[in-house]
Enzyme design. Structure first.
Site, PDB file in Angstrom:
ATOM      1  N   CYS A 146      -3.949  -0.982  -2.525  1.00 56.34           N
ATOM      2  CA  CYS A 146      -4.266   0.320  -2.939  1.00 56.34           C
ATOM      3  C   CYS A 146      -4.183   0.686  -4.361  1.00 56.34           C
ATOM      4  O   CYS A 146      -2.967   0.267  -4.910  1.00 56.34           O
ATOM      5  CB  CYS A 146      -3.874   1.459  -1.867  1.00 56.34           C
ATOM      6  SG  CYS A 146      -2.098   1.844  -2.053  1.00 56.34           S
TER       7      CYS A 146
ATOM      8  N   CYS B 223       7.245  -0.449  -9.031  1.00 51.98           N
ATOM      9  CA  CYS B 223       7.605  -1.077  -7.981  1.00 51.98           C
ATOM     10  C   CYS B 223       8.974  -1.729  -8.046  1.00 51.98           C
ATOM     11  O   CYS B 223       9.547  -1.682  -9.146  1.00 51.98           O
ATOM     12  CB  CYS B 223       6.655  -2.171  -7.685  1.00 51.98           C
ATOM     13  SG  CYS B 223       5.106  -2.030  -7.156  1.00 51.98           S
TER      14      CYS B 223
ATOM     15  N   CYS C   5       1.027  -1.033  -0.089  1.00 54.53           N
ATOM     16  CA  CYS C   5      -0.012   0.037  -0.041  1.00 54.53           C
ATOM     17  C   CYS C   5       0.993   1.295  -0.032  1.00 54.53           C
ATOM     18  O   CYS C   5       2.140   1.139  -0.049  1.00 54.53           O
ATOM     19  CB  CYS C   5      -0.720  -0.023   1.457  1.00 54.53           C
ATOM     20  SG  CYS C   5      -2.246   0.923   1.333  1.00 54.53           S
TER      21      CYS C   5
END
Length: 171
Positions: free
Chosen positions: A88, A96, A12
């Site tokens: 989220c 990432c 998140c």
């Protein structure tokens, strides 16, 4: 021969509510088969007090829960990850890190209960709904026949779980 334990990371942005709740649920529901972690791209540095209260009320162990950054899981000493789930929408759209082990990934977006404003009852309901959605998705996930699904089929099932909003059907 012992079955391996699957490492699962829930991501998140703030790592103060949704990902922490998912970590606690999976560590209890999947005990012995899964090991859950959580992290944030921009961690708040503390777990939301309502998250801790909800988890305590639901009899989860909250002793080791803390808000942390995702870089803890991208270095050479990080656990090899088998699954990474974003919970989220902000984290799902961010770039990432490269995760060790080339884990399966899916987006399981859930509204942020920590962003809800209003009456205490409305805020409490938002946290309860987050818990319910994540519990349902994690229950479905832990019941998948992981060993018998090929990577493509498993990826499809993981994405479908992210769309689950209602109670799972009884067997």
């Amino acid at each position: 021969m012992t079955d391996p334990v699957f490492n699962v990371l829930f991501l998140c942005t703030g790592n103060s509510a949704r990902s922490i709740i998912a970590e606690a649920i999976l560590n209890r529901v999947g005990q012995g088969r899964f090991r859950a972690f959580s992290a944030g791209s921009q961690p708040k540095g503390r777990v939301h007090p309502r998250t801790l209260a909800l988890l305590q009320h639901s009899h989860h162990d909250i002793g080791g829960l803390r808000s942390k950054g995702w870089e803890e899981f991208s270095g050479p000493n990080a656990p090899r990850l088998d699954f990474v789930f974003t919970v989220c929408d902000n984290a799902a759209s961010e770039v990432c890190p490269i995760w060790p082990g080339q884990p399966m990934t899916a987006h399981w977006g859930v509204p942020d209960p920590a962003a809800v404003e209003g009456k205490e009852s409305e805020i409490g309901l938002a946290f309860a709904e987050t818990y319910r959605l994540l519990f349902n998705r994690i229950s479905i996930f832990t019941s998948l026949p992981l060993r018998s699904l090929d990577r493509i089929s498993l990826g499809q099932r993981l994405r479908e779980i992210g769309q689950t909003k209602r109670e799972p059907a009884s067997p």
